[in-house]
Design an enzyme around this catalytic site. Structure first.
Site, short mmCIF file in Angstrom:
data_model
loop_
_atom_site.label_atom_id
_atom_site.label_comp_id
_atom_site.label_asym_id
_atom_site.label_seq_id
_atom_site.Cartn_x
_atom_site.Cartn_y
_atom_site.Cartn_z
N ILE A 66 0.83 -1.21 0.00
CA ILE A 66 0.00 0.00 0.00
C ILE A 66 0.86 1.25 0.00
O ILE A 66 0.57 2.21 -0.73
CB ILE A 66 -0.97 0.00 1.20
CG1 ILE A 66 -1.95 -1.18 1.07
CG2 ILE A 66 -1.75 1.32 1.26
CD1 ILE A 66 -2.79 -1.17 -0.20
N CYS A 98 -9.63 -2.06 2.15
CA CYS A 98 -9.97 -2.11 0.73
C CYS A 98 -11.37 -2.66 0.52
O CYS A 98 -12.10 -2.21 -0.36
CB CYS A 98 -8.94 -2.96 -0.03
SG CYS A 98 -8.80 -4.67 0.56
N ARG A 128 -3.75 -20.85 7.00
CA ARG A 128 -2.71 -20.10 6.32
C ARG A 128 -1.33 -20.76 6.42
O ARG A 128 -0.34 -20.18 5.97
CB ARG A 128 -2.67 -18.66 6.83
CG ARG A 128 -3.67 -17.79 6.09
CD ARG A 128 -3.62 -16.35 6.52
NE ARG A 128 -4.43 -16.12 7.71
CZ ARG A 128 -4.64 -14.93 8.25
NH1 ARG A 128 -4.07 -13.86 7.72
NH2 ARG A 128 -5.39 -14.80 9.33
N THR A 164 -12.66 -12.56 8.81
CA THR A 164 -12.90 -11.19 8.38
C THR A 164 -13.78 -10.47 9.39
O THR A 164 -14.65 -11.09 10.02
CB THR A 164 -13.57 -11.14 6.99
OG1 THR A 164 -13.81 -9.78 6.63
CG2 THR A 164 -14.89 -11.89 6.97
N ARG A 190 -9.36 -16.48 0.33
CA ARG A 190 -8.23 -16.03 -0.49
C ARG A 190 -8.08 -17.00 -1.66
O ARG A 190 -8.15 -18.22 -1.49
CB ARG A 190 -6.94 -16.00 0.33
CG ARG A 190 -7.02 -15.12 1.58
CD ARG A 190 -6.61 -13.70 1.30
NE ARG A 190 -6.68 -12.90 2.53
CZ ARG A 190 -5.70 -12.82 3.42
NH1 ARG A 190 -4.57 -13.48 3.22
NH2 ARG A 190 -5.85 -12.07 4.50
N ASN A 218 -7.80 -4.18 -5.05
CA ASN A 218 -7.66 -3.98 -3.61
C ASN A 218 -6.42 -3.19 -3.22
O ASN A 218 -6.30 -2.73 -2.08
CB ASN A 218 -7.66 -5.33 -2.87
CG ASN A 218 -6.82 -6.38 -3.53
OD1 ASN A 218 -7.29 -7.06 -4.46
ND2 ASN A 218 -5.58 -6.53 -3.09
#
Length: 339
Positions: free
Chosen positions: A12, A159, A204, A217, A240, A322
């Site tokens: 970002i 985002c 993950r 989330t 994802r 995003n």
């Protein structure tokens, strides 16, 4: 001229600086410093060459006096590079920094923001959701008009909140929303593993390129923060997927008015031309995710995918870059905070 410092030069942070050079805001914003713990050589290289957004349009070099300098056109724009881990020791006062764009993804509390203020910055804008004690959370195009001069420590949301909240507002204003659910289909991020490896989130631990991976989330909380009336009215899940950029959001809402597909789509078209111009876009072209890469809008509604069941259950597909869309909103909010 707004004097800005960027704290954190990752996806970002770099996108914000690149977006500034591709925008019409260079006569309004000057980036005077970047604080990043990585080496200047790597910072310059990653800024010049980007796997997602391509080569930066100008030559990037670094030297001793100004470890990072960008050379656009025939003039030389120089940006100081700092490597300070302690926020309170950053030289914001001597650099006369008006606003810090904190793009680390690590900091987000009022106390974190106060450290930038203590160091001499006048205001702070976090590039991610912050605590409830912040002065404001802004989704540009929806509530940026709530900013007050005394709001010093602000969040720009995420985002995904920047993508979905303007669409929710447009539909709610036109028809009234009772409740909704959202599935975020998000590109891989750098908190995932290239190959199977340890992570505190067992999902993950798995290779990002090999699976669709459910992740936690708090998107519904972000919606409630902007629209308190929707408390306990929205739920969200997120997965994802093995792409490097662009996110799709599957929005389903129950509305109070009996509608048809054309009613929903025309509402978005009207908003994109008026109240949400440059924030929301609309398309019916047969596009796929890569076609939205480097799109500066917060949201792009794919009208060809709008569905209505029994007149009251509405399903919509909303795209966003995003990285790039959000980076452009950081610049918009930065200018709004300077007024």
């Amino acid at each position: 001229m707004l004097r800005v410092a960027i704290n954190g030069f990752g996806r970002i942070g770099r996108s914000v600086l690149r977006a500034l050079y591709e925008s019409d805001k260079r006569d309004k914003i000057e980036v005077v410093a970047v604080n990043e713990l990585s080496q200047p050589e790597a910072m310059a290289h990653l800024f010049q060459y980007d796997s997602t957004h391509g080569r930066f349009q100008h030559k990037v070099t670094h030297d001793q006096e100004y470890p990072y300098s960008d050379v656009p056109d025939s003039s030389q724009d120089k940006v100081r590079i700092l490597h300070q881990a302690d926020l309170s020791l950053l030289p914001w006062q001597s650099l006369e920094v008006d606003l810090v764009l904190d793009c680390t993804g690590v900091y987000g509390s009022k106390s974190d923001g106060e450290k930038h203020i203590t160091a001499g910055a006048k205001k702070v804008l976090f590039s991610h959701p912050g605590g409830s004690d912040l002065d404001n959370t802004i989704i540009y195009g929806v509530n940026h008009d709530t900013l007050l001069p005394e709001h010093r420590i602000v969040s720009n949301g995420s985002c995904t909140t920047n993508c979905i909240i303007p669409v929710i507002k447009a539909i709610d204003d036109a028809f009234g929303i009772d409740s909704g659910t959202i599935t975020t289909i998000h590109s891989s991020m750098n908190d995932q593993q290239v190959i199977d490896a340890y992570h505190s989130d067992l999902r993950r631990t798995r290779a990002a390129s090999q699976s669709i991976i459910p992740v936690d989330t708090k998107l519904h909380k972000g919606i409630e923060r902007i629209f308190p009336k929707f408390s306990n009215k929205f739920e969200a899940i997120s997965v994802r997927v093995p792409t490097v950029n662009v996110t799709a959001m599957d929005l389903s809402v129950t509305i109070n008015t009996n509608v048809k597909v054309n009613d929903i789509n025309q509402t978005i078209v009207n908003a994109s031309r008026c109240t949400l111009h440059n924030i929301v876009d609309y398309t019916e072209a047969p596009l796929v995710s890569i076609d939205f890469n480097h799109d500066p809008h917060s949201a792009i509604v794919d009208g060809s995918q709008t569905r209505v069941s029994n007149g009251h259950l509405v399903k919509m597909l909303v795209w966003c870059d995003n990285e790039w869309g959000f980076a452009n909103r950081m610049l918009d909010t930065a200018l709004a905070m300077s007024k």
